[in-house]
Design an enzyme around this catalytic site. Structure first.
Site, mmCIF file in Angstrom:
data_model
loop_
_atom_site.group_PDB
_atom_site.id
_atom_site.type_symbol
_atom_site.label_atom_id
_atom_site.label_comp_id
_atom_site.label_asym_id
_atom_site.label_seq_id
_atom_site.Cartn_x
_atom_site.Cartn_y
_atom_site.Cartn_z
ATOM 1 N N HIS A 104 -2.922 -6.240 -28.704
ATOM 2 C CA HIS A 104 -1.713 -5.617 -28.984
ATOM 3 C C HIS A 104 -1.830 -4.491 -30.113
ATOM 4 O O HIS A 104 -2.732 -4.266 -30.595
ATOM 5 C CB HIS A 104 -0.358 -6.584 -29.533
ATOM 6 C CG HIS A 104 -0.892 -7.115 -30.723
ATOM 7 N ND1 HIS A 104 -1.783 -8.076 -30.829
ATOM 8 C CD2 HIS A 104 -0.398 -7.148 -31.944
ATOM 9 C CE1 HIS A 104 -1.821 -8.672 -32.163
ATOM 10 N NE2 HIS A 104 -0.968 -8.005 -32.924
ATOM 11 N N ASP A 106 0.499 -3.297 -33.303
ATOM 12 C CA ASP A 106 1.745 -3.997 -33.992
ATOM 13 C C ASP A 106 2.966 -3.118 -33.873
ATOM 14 O O ASP A 106 2.956 -1.786 -34.062
ATOM 15 C CB ASP A 106 1.311 -3.762 -35.538
ATOM 16 C CG ASP A 106 0.227 -4.807 -35.854
ATOM 17 O OD1 ASP A 106 0.300 -5.737 -34.906
ATOM 18 O OD2 ASP A 106 -0.432 -4.787 -36.944
ATOM 19 N N HIS A 256 -5.550 -4.798 -31.219
ATOM 20 C CA HIS A 256 -6.363 -6.017 -31.916
ATOM 21 C C HIS A 256 -5.887 -7.372 -31.606
ATOM 22 O O HIS A 256 -4.850 -7.260 -30.866
ATOM 23 C CB HIS A 256 -6.191 -5.864 -33.531
ATOM 24 C CG HIS A 256 -4.816 -5.846 -33.917
ATOM 25 N ND1 HIS A 256 -3.856 -4.926 -33.833
ATOM 26 C CD2 HIS A 256 -4.176 -6.976 -34.608
ATOM 27 C CE1 HIS A 256 -2.898 -5.180 -34.402
ATOM 28 N NE2 HIS A 256 -2.914 -6.586 -34.647
ATOM 29 N N ARG A 272 0.195 -9.614 -44.473
ATOM 30 C CA ARG A 272 0.095 -8.179 -43.671
ATOM 31 C C ARG A 272 1.287 -7.538 -44.210
ATOM 32 O O ARG A 272 2.268 -7.791 -44.083
ATOM 33 C CB ARG A 272 -0.154 -8.409 -42.297
ATOM 34 C CG ARG A 272 -0.321 -7.230 -41.478
ATOM 35 C CD ARG A 272 -0.091 -7.188 -40.053
ATOM 36 N NE ARG A 272 1.240 -6.914 -39.724
ATOM 37 C CZ ARG A 272 1.630 -7.197 -38.559
ATOM 38 N NH1 ARG A 272 1.140 -7.933 -37.583
ATOM 39 N NH2 ARG A 272 3.035 -6.934 -38.244
#
Length: 292
Positions: A104, A106, A256, A272
């Protein structure tokens, strides 16, 4: 401050050495890091024993840092930080323990996808817990000219929680709230990077569910080919985490995935941040039935 850049793989990625993120950075250092980021797509900075405030400050050098939109998974004291863990504060299995297990980019399921992400490792299992990245510039450029011409004008639907089999461990009320707050989005199949001008594939198996204007059989065939093509090993870099590693990646040209290769009895804990990007995509007009 001098910045040393060391390439990590053929496909993408570089390590930055000689930078201490516990202190503010001067403009020349930030500029050097940004140039390396645009060139390599993914950057690694090791041995960064920093506080959440330092993490957020570093992220802000590259753009506005947004409060994480899935509110149930935020850090309790820093809404800018998404808590990624396989155990909650009481040692029970966490809802995010299987997050990111499909390729995907983000927040592509929003109309303002994340420009970049900055992920810090706090705890990692003895074995596994890797993250793998794929260069979507290369994936696009390795397609034939005829196929590139076909997909260049296409749009695709991106949908949060499209993988229904992944929802069984989640609070269903929270899932309904988050899906309501994040309606289906139409994004370009091929995205032009606003800073480099290069074209990159912008679909992913995690959230892309159909191509606008194609029937289901056609859409499934095109997406199935792209999903298999875009993550070929020659486009990738696989990172084996160490505590206090920081990885930052450009969501506009990379995919990623958190590799499902670790024992959930051992803690995997990450923080994150998401760097806010420019508007991209639009809310799907359900009444016009744009989707495949």
């Amino acid at each position: 401050m001098p910045v040393d850049v060391h390439q990590l793989s053929y496909g993408l990625g570089a390590e930055i050495r000689g930078v201490d993120l516990s202190r503010p950075l001067d403009p020349d250092t930030v500029g050097a890091i940004r140039r390396a980021w645009l060139e390599h797509g993914v950057l690694l900075l090791r041995d960064q024993d920093i506080a959440p405030e330092d993490h957020i400050r570093f992220s802000r050098y590259f753009g506005p840092v947004e409060d994480y939109p899935l509110v149930h998974y935020r850090h309790p004291e820093h809404p800018e930080i998404f808590l990624l863990s396989n155990r909650d504060g009481e040692g029970r299995p966490a809802q995010t323990r299987n997050a990111g297990r499909h390729w995907h980019s983000d927040l592509s399921f929003t109309a303002r996808p994340a420009l970049g992400s900055v992920l810090r490792c706090l705890k990692i299992p003895d074995i596994g817990g890797d993250t793998i990245f794929a260069n979507q510039y290369l994936a696009y450029e390795m397609l034939s000219p005829a196929f590139r011409a076909f997909i260049d004008p296409l749009e695709a639907v991106h949908e949060l929680f499209s993988k229904t089999r992944d929802l069984k461990n989640l609070d269903q009320g929270q899932v309904r709230d988050m899906k309501k707050a994040n309606p289906r989005i139409v994004q370009p199949v091929v995205r032009v990077h606003p800073e480099t001008g290069r074209k990159a594939l912008y679909v992913s198996i995690a959230v892309t569910t159909g191509i606008v204007g194609l029937d289901e059989e056609e859409s499934d065939a095109v997406l199935g080919f792209l999903f298999a093509h875009q993550t070929q090993v020659q486009f990738t870099y696989r990172h084996r985490w160490r505590p206090n590693d920081i990885l930052m990646w450009d969501n506009r040209c990379t995919l990623h995935m958190a590799v499902p290769d670790n024992d959930h009895r051992q803690v995997r804990l990450m923080h994150r941040t998401s760097i806010s990007g420019t508007p991209c995509g639009r809310v799907l007009d359900e009444d016009r039935q744009e989707a495949a």
